[in-house]
Scaffold this active site. Structure first.
Site, PDB file in Angstrom:
ATOM      1  CG  ASP A  90      -2.797   4.974   1.782  1.00 58.33           C
ATOM      2  OD1 ASP A  90      -2.416   5.657   1.103  1.00 58.33           O
ATOM      3  OD2 ASP A  90      -4.165   4.323   1.813  1.00 58.33           O
TER       4      ASP A  90
ATOM      5  N   GLY B 139      -4.194   9.242   0.948  1.00 60.26           N
ATOM      6  CA  GLY B 139      -4.037   8.929   2.564  1.00 60.26           C
ATOM      7  C   GLY B 139      -5.298   9.422   3.282  1.00 60.26           C
TER       8      GLY B 139
ATOM      9  CB  THR C 133      -0.928   0.159   1.265  1.00 59.71           C
ATOM     10  OG1 THR C 133      -1.529   1.325   1.159  1.00 59.71           O
ATOM     11  CG2 THR C 133      -0.181  -0.273   2.584  1.00 59.71           C
TER      12      THR C 133
END
Lengths: 397, 397
Positions: free
Chosen positions: A142, A187, A140
C-alpha cells in the site's frame, strides 16, 4: 541452542508482498556473517510463532534453497493478523519464548499494524528490563508507511498493477463497441497502488483514476463515464478498494439477506449499468497484486534484501524500537540511503497519497511520475520448474 | 494497390490470447517472402474491417515495431464478435471489399465461432465462383477447438493460470486460520484451463478442481470443503466459469432487482459462507488470462508464429476452406507437425476435456499431465519501457 550467543528471531506479519521473502533472504544471509548471533529462528505464522514457541531453524536450510526466497510468493514463514494483548496472556507467553530460546534480537517484517505490534514488543522488553532488541523491517504494497520514502513491496505491486491494467485497457479497446470496465485495486486507506496506473501512456491507460484520497461524486462519475464512452465506445476506470463511495451503495443486502461480499467495483458496476444502460464489467486484481514474482521490481528486491540486512546490522549493534527506513537522495539518478526511524512515529500512522498530486480524476501530477518511475523501471528473471511454474521455497511444509 | 498481384487480408476474431499477435507476426513475416502477394492488409475490428473496408497497411509498419507484436497483449488489430449475416448485407459488403482491394487470400485468426465465420466466407467465395482462398488460424485459450492437438494461446493461458493459482494457494496457506478461496477461471464449455492447475505440486495446488465436464453435486462440494477446512484450516477451489451448478444458485436477483452480474465463484462463495459459516473469498482471474505477456509459453509463441506462416504458405498454394492444425508426433521429446483440417469439421464444434481424465474432484489423470507439461515448460523474456511496462504495438491508434 548456543548459550554463549544470542538468538535472532524474525517474523512476517500482515498481508504478504512479492518481496517480503527477499527481506527474509537478506536477514538470513546477513545474520550468518555475525558471530555474535547464535540460532537464526523464523517464527511460524507471525507473532503466533513467538507466542507458541513455534520456529523454523533457518540456519539448517541449504543455501541453494534459501536463494529461492527471492522469488517465492506469499509469506514463506506464514503470517498473522493477530493483535497481541495482555489479557490473552500473549506478553507472558512471548517473554517465556524469548527466555527459553535465549533470543536477543527480534526483527518484525510488516506494515502499519505490524509496526504497532513491533512497538509493543519493544516497549515490553524495555519495561521488563531485559535486553531484547527489536527492529521493524518495512513492508506493504500500500506504500502507506510513514517516515520512509516508500515501502518495500510497493514497487513490485505497482509494476504488477500497471502491467495488468495495461492488459485490461488493450483488451477493452479491442472491440468497436466495448464496455465500461472497472478495475479494483488494493488500498483501503491510501491510493498509491491505483495511482501507479498513471504511468501508462495514452492508449493504454485508464480513463479515470479514483483513489481513497480523491473527492468522490457519484453524479460526476456518471457524467464522466457517459462522455468518455460516447467518444471512445469503451471506458476503463482504475479504483482503489477504499474510495469513499456513499455508504448506501455498498450496504445493500444480497439475496441471502446478509451484506454483500462484493467490493466497491462490483457495486459501482451495477450503478453504472442501472443509470447509463451501458455494458459493464468489473474485476478485482486481487491476491496476485501482493505476490506476483513475474513483475517483481529489481530495485524493490534489492532494497528488500538490503533492508533485511540493515536491520540485522543495527539490531546487533544495539539499536531497538526503530524501523528501517529508506531515504531518497535523488531520483535522477536514483540513489537512496538506509536509516532508522522511531517506531512510535510509524505505528498505526498512514501516509496518504498527497492531495496536491491529484490533478483530476483523469490525471496525476508529474511529481508523482518522477517519484515512481525509478522504483519500477527494471524487472527480474525468475527460474522455472519443468512445468513452467515459478520455483519457490515453502518453509511451513 | 498492385494490380498484378493478389492482396492478402487477415483478421483477428473473438477473445484475444497472449499470442494472437504472434500469429499476426508470423503472417506478416511469411507474407513478405511471397512475391505473389501484393498488399498485406490487416482488417480492423475483425470481420467488421472487411465489411467496412477498414484496413491497416501491414507492409508499412517498420520491422522493429512488428517485432513487438510477439509481446503485445490483446488483439493488436482489434477484434469482433459480430456474426456475419446475409440479411444485414454483410456478404455483399465483404464481396465489394474483396473486389475493391483485389484480395486473393484471406486468413481468419480465431476460435470456434470465428471458424464458423471463416467457413461461411469460404463457402460464399466458392459459390460466387471467385477465387478468394480462405484459411483459419486456430486460437483460443479454452483449448476447445476440434481437430487440433491443442489450440494456440492455450499453453500461455495455462501458464498464467497455474502460476496465479499457485500464488493464491501460497497466500491462503500463510495464515493459521485461513479461508475458503474460490478461484474462477475462464472456460464456459471446456475445463482445460482450470485443469492446468493440476500440474501444481502438493503444497501449492488447489484442493478441489471443478470443470464444466465434472459432475457437480452441491452437497458433495460442501462435505469436501468442510472436511478439507477442518484438516488444513484453509481450502482453495479452482473452478471453471461454466461448471454446471444448479440454475437457482446463479439466478437470484441482486438488490437492484435484476439478475446478478456475478460469476459462479461469487455465488458459490455465498453458498459456502451461508451453509458452513467459514470465512470465504472469491476471485476471478479474468482478462489477464488471455493477455499476460509475462507468462507466455515459448512453445506457444513459436507455434503461434508457425501457424501464421503455415497459413500463408498454404493459402498462396491454393488451399481453402481449411484450418491450420497441430499434430503431436510425440510428447517425450515434444515434436509436432502442421497440417490442414476441414473447416466444416471445426466450425462450432467443441473439444471437451476427456471425462476419463477426471479421476475425482481432487485430481486429474497422468495422461493429462503428460499432455500439458511439454506445452508450458519454457517461458519468454519481455522487453520493457523506462517505467517497467511491457512494450507493445497498437495498430488501432
Amino acid at each position: 541452542m548456543n548459550e554463549s550467543k544470542k538468538a535472532l528471531a524474525y517474523f512476517q506479519s500482515g498481508g504478504p508482498t512479492a518481496v517480503i521473502n527477499s527481506s527474509l533472504y537478506g536477514v538470513i544471509e546477513e545474520a550468518k556473517k555475525h558471530p555474535e548471533i547464535g540460532d537464526i529462528l523464523g517464527a511460524k505464522y507471525g507473532v503466533e510463532g513467538l507466542i507458541n514457541n513455534d520456529f523454523v531453524d533457518l540456519r539448517s536450510i541449504p543455501e541453494e534453497k534459501i536463494k529461492l526466497l527471492q522469488q517465492t510468493p506469499g509469506a514463506a514463514l506464514g503470517s498473522s493478523r493477530h493483535k497481541v494483548s495482555e489479557e490473552k496472556g500473549d506478553f507472558k507467553a512471548i517473554a517465556q519464548t524469548v527466555q527459553k530460546n535465549n533470543i536477543g534480537y527480534l526483527l518484525v517484517n510488516g506494515g502499519n499494524d505490524s509496526m504497532d505490534t513491533c512497538f509493543k514488543l519493544a516497549e515490553l522488553s524495555r519495561k521488563n528490563g531485559n535486553d531484547l532488541k527489536v527492529i521493524g523491517i518495512p513492508k506493504t504494497i500500500d506504500n502507506d508507511l510513514a517516515e520512509t520514502d516508500h515501502s518495500v513491496g510497493f514497487p513490485s505491486a505497482a509494476r504488477h498493477v500497471m502491467n495488468m491494467v495495461k492488459m485490461v485497457v488493450l483488451d477493452a479497446s479491442a472491440y468497436k463497441e466495448g464496455k465500461v470496465v472497472l478495475v479494483e485495486i488494493m488500498g483501503r486507506n491510501a491510493g498509491w497502488l491505483t495511482a501507479s496506473t498513471d504511468l501508462l501512456s495514452d492508449n493504454e491507460r485508464p480513463d479515470l483514476i479514483y483513489l481513497p484520497e480523491s473527492p468522490f461524486d457519484e453524479e460526476q462519475l456518471l457524467r464522466d463515464v457517459k462522455e468518455i464512452y460516447e467518444k471512445k465506445r469503451f471506458c476503463v476506470i482504475a479504483l482503489s478498494e477504499g474510495i469513499p463511495v456513499h455508504h448506501e451503495i455498498l450496504t445493500k443486502k444480497d439475496p441471502f439477506g446478509h451484506s454483500s461480499l462484493e467490493g466497491v467495483s462490483s457495486s459501482l458496476a451495477k450503478l453504472i449499468k442501472e443509470k447509463l444502460g451501458i455494458g459493464v464489467r468489473s474485476m478485482e486484481l486481487s491476491t496476485p497484486e501482493r505476490a506476483d514474482p513475474a513483475f517483481v521490481s529489481l530495485t524493490d528486491r534489492k532494497e528488500a534484501i538490503r533492508c533485511g540486512a540493515f536491520a540485522v546490522k543495527e539490531v546487533t549493534a544495539g539499536q531497538s524500537e526503530k524501523m528501517v527506513a529508506i531515504k531518497r537522495i535523488s531520483s535522477k539518478p536514483y540513489r537512496v540511503s538506509y536509516g532508522l526511524v522511531d517506531l512510535a512515529k510509524v505505528a498505526n500512522a498512514v501516509k496518504e497519497f498527497p492531495k496536491e498530486w491529484i490533478v483530476s480524476s483523469k490525471e496525476l501530477s508529474n511529481e508523482f511520475k518522477d517519484y515512481l518511475t525509478p522504483l519500477c523501471s527494471k524487472g527480474i528473471k525468475v527460474s522455472l520448474d519443468k512445468n513452467g511454474i515459478i520455483k519457490s521455497l515453502n518453509l511451513l511444509k
